[in-house]
Write a protein that holds these residues in place. Structure first.
Motif, PDB file in Angstrom:
ATOM      1  N   VAL A   5      45.607  49.966  50.465  1.00 46.84           N
ATOM      2  CA  VAL A   5      43.960  49.908  50.872  1.00 46.84           C
ATOM      3  C   VAL A   5      43.733  48.701  52.197  1.00 46.84           C
ATOM      4  N   ASP A   6      43.311  49.524  53.288  1.00 49.69           N
ATOM      5  CA  ASP A   6      42.671  48.689  54.208  1.00 49.69           C
ATOM      6  C   ASP A   6      41.073  48.839  54.435  1.00 49.69           C
ATOM      7  N   ILE A   7      40.459  47.930  54.552  1.00 44.75           N
ATOM      8  CA  ILE A   7      39.139  48.049  54.414  1.00 44.75           C
ATOM      9  C   ILE A   7      38.243  46.812  55.370  1.00 44.75           C
ATOM     10  N   MET A   8      37.214  46.936  55.870  1.00 40.17           N
ATOM     11  CA  MET A   8      36.535  45.864  56.629  1.00 40.17           C
ATOM     12  C   MET A   8      35.166  45.939  56.151  1.00 40.17           C
ATOM     13  N   GLY A   9      34.754  44.766  55.955  1.00 43.35           N
ATOM     14  CA  GLY A   9      33.258  44.430  55.373  1.00 43.35           C
ATOM     15  C   GLY A   9      32.864  43.037  55.258  1.00 43.35           C
ATOM     16  N   ARG A  10      31.674  42.835  55.041  1.00 40.78           N
ATOM     17  CA  ARG A  10      31.220  41.471  55.010  1.00 40.78           C
ATOM     18  C   ARG A  10      31.154  40.700  53.620  1.00 40.78           C
ATOM     19  N   LEU A  11      31.445  39.517  53.367  1.00 48.33           N
ATOM     20  CA  LEU A  11      31.511  38.888  51.963  1.00 48.33           C
ATOM     21  C   LEU A  11      30.136  38.716  51.504  1.00 48.33           C
ATOM     22  N   THR A  12      29.810  39.026  50.463  1.00 44.21           N
ATOM     23  CA  THR A  12      28.483  39.167  49.949  1.00 44.21           C
ATOM     24  C   THR A  12      28.001  38.043  49.046  1.00 44.21           C
ATOM     25  N   HIS A  13      28.949  36.989  49.004  1.00 40.63           N
ATOM     26  CA  HIS A  13      28.836  35.563  48.508  1.00 40.63           C
ATOM     27  C   HIS A  13      30.149  34.785  48.814  1.00 40.63           C
ATOM     28  N   ASP A  14      29.872  33.381  48.728  1.00 38.52           N
ATOM     29  CA  ASP A  14      31.129  32.804  49.043  1.00 38.52           C
ATOM     30  C   ASP A  14      32.160  33.007  47.932  1.00 38.52           C
ATOM     31  N   PRO A  15      33.529  33.045  48.324  1.00 39.99           N
ATOM     32  CA  PRO A  15      34.589  33.136  47.644  1.00 39.99           C
ATOM     33  C   PRO A  15      34.657  32.052  46.101  1.00 39.99           C
ATOM     34  N   GLU A  16      34.898  32.468  45.035  1.00 44.31           N
ATOM     35  CA  GLU A  16      34.944  31.592  43.864  1.00 44.31           C
ATOM     36  C   GLU A  16      36.380  31.243  43.566  1.00 44.31           C
ATOM     37  N   LEU A  17      36.944  30.003  44.117  1.00 45.50           N
ATOM     38  CA  LEU A  17      38.255  29.743  43.781  1.00 45.50           C
ATOM     39  C   LEU A  17      38.216  29.159  42.518  1.00 45.50           C
ATOM     40  N   ARG A  18      39.180  29.213  41.690  1.00 46.09           N
ATOM     41  CA  ARG A  18      39.706  28.493  40.371  1.00 46.09           C
ATOM     42  C   ARG A  18      41.226  28.735  40.224  1.00 46.09           C
ATOM     43  N   TYR A  19      41.552  28.016  39.199  1.00 48.54           N
ATOM     44  CA  TYR A  19      43.172  27.719  38.976  1.00 48.54           C
ATOM     45  C   TYR A  19      43.326  28.130  37.576  1.00 48.54           C
TER      46      TYR A  19
END
Length: 112
Positions: A5-19
């Motif tokens: 998969v190769d796609i281009m777009g804009r993030l709809t929200h800030d990334p949600e980092l967790r561990y």
């Protein structure tokens, strides 16, 4: 077989980092991807990234940022709270690239 998969777009929200319990970094985000100029419809694609890629995305990508993502499609099955089986498709990100220029006050790992 090929699952790419190769796609281009804009993030709809800030990334949600967790561990995870094993301290493995994981980040989730959604890309708004325009289909084409004629019908002006947009697809919202869920993405997940792991380890150093997840930490990189969390540090340098925010809501509204254009991203170019390559990876593979993953279908997950699960049961919702009412006991119904559900399926979710997401892109497992292997590589991510900046799809736009940096903003004047923005720190990047290198100059574009």
């Amino acid at each position: 077989m090929l699952n790419r998969v190769d796609i281009m777009g804009r993030l709809t929200h800030d990334p949600e980092l967790r561990y995870t319990q094993n301290q493995t970094a994981v980040v989730n985000f959604t890309l708004a991807v325009d289909r084409n100029a004629k019908d002006q419809s947009t697809d919202f694609i869920d993405c997940v990234a792991w380890r150093t890629t997840a930490e990189f995305i969390n540090k340098y990508f925010k809501k509204g940022r254009m991203a170019i993502v390559s990876g593979h499609l993953q279908i997950r099955s699960y049961e919702d709270q009412s006991g119904r089986k559900q399926r979710n498709a997401e892109v497992v990100v292997e590589n991510i690239y900046f799809g736009d220029s940096k903003k004047p006050d923005e720190e990047l790992p290198f100059e574009l």
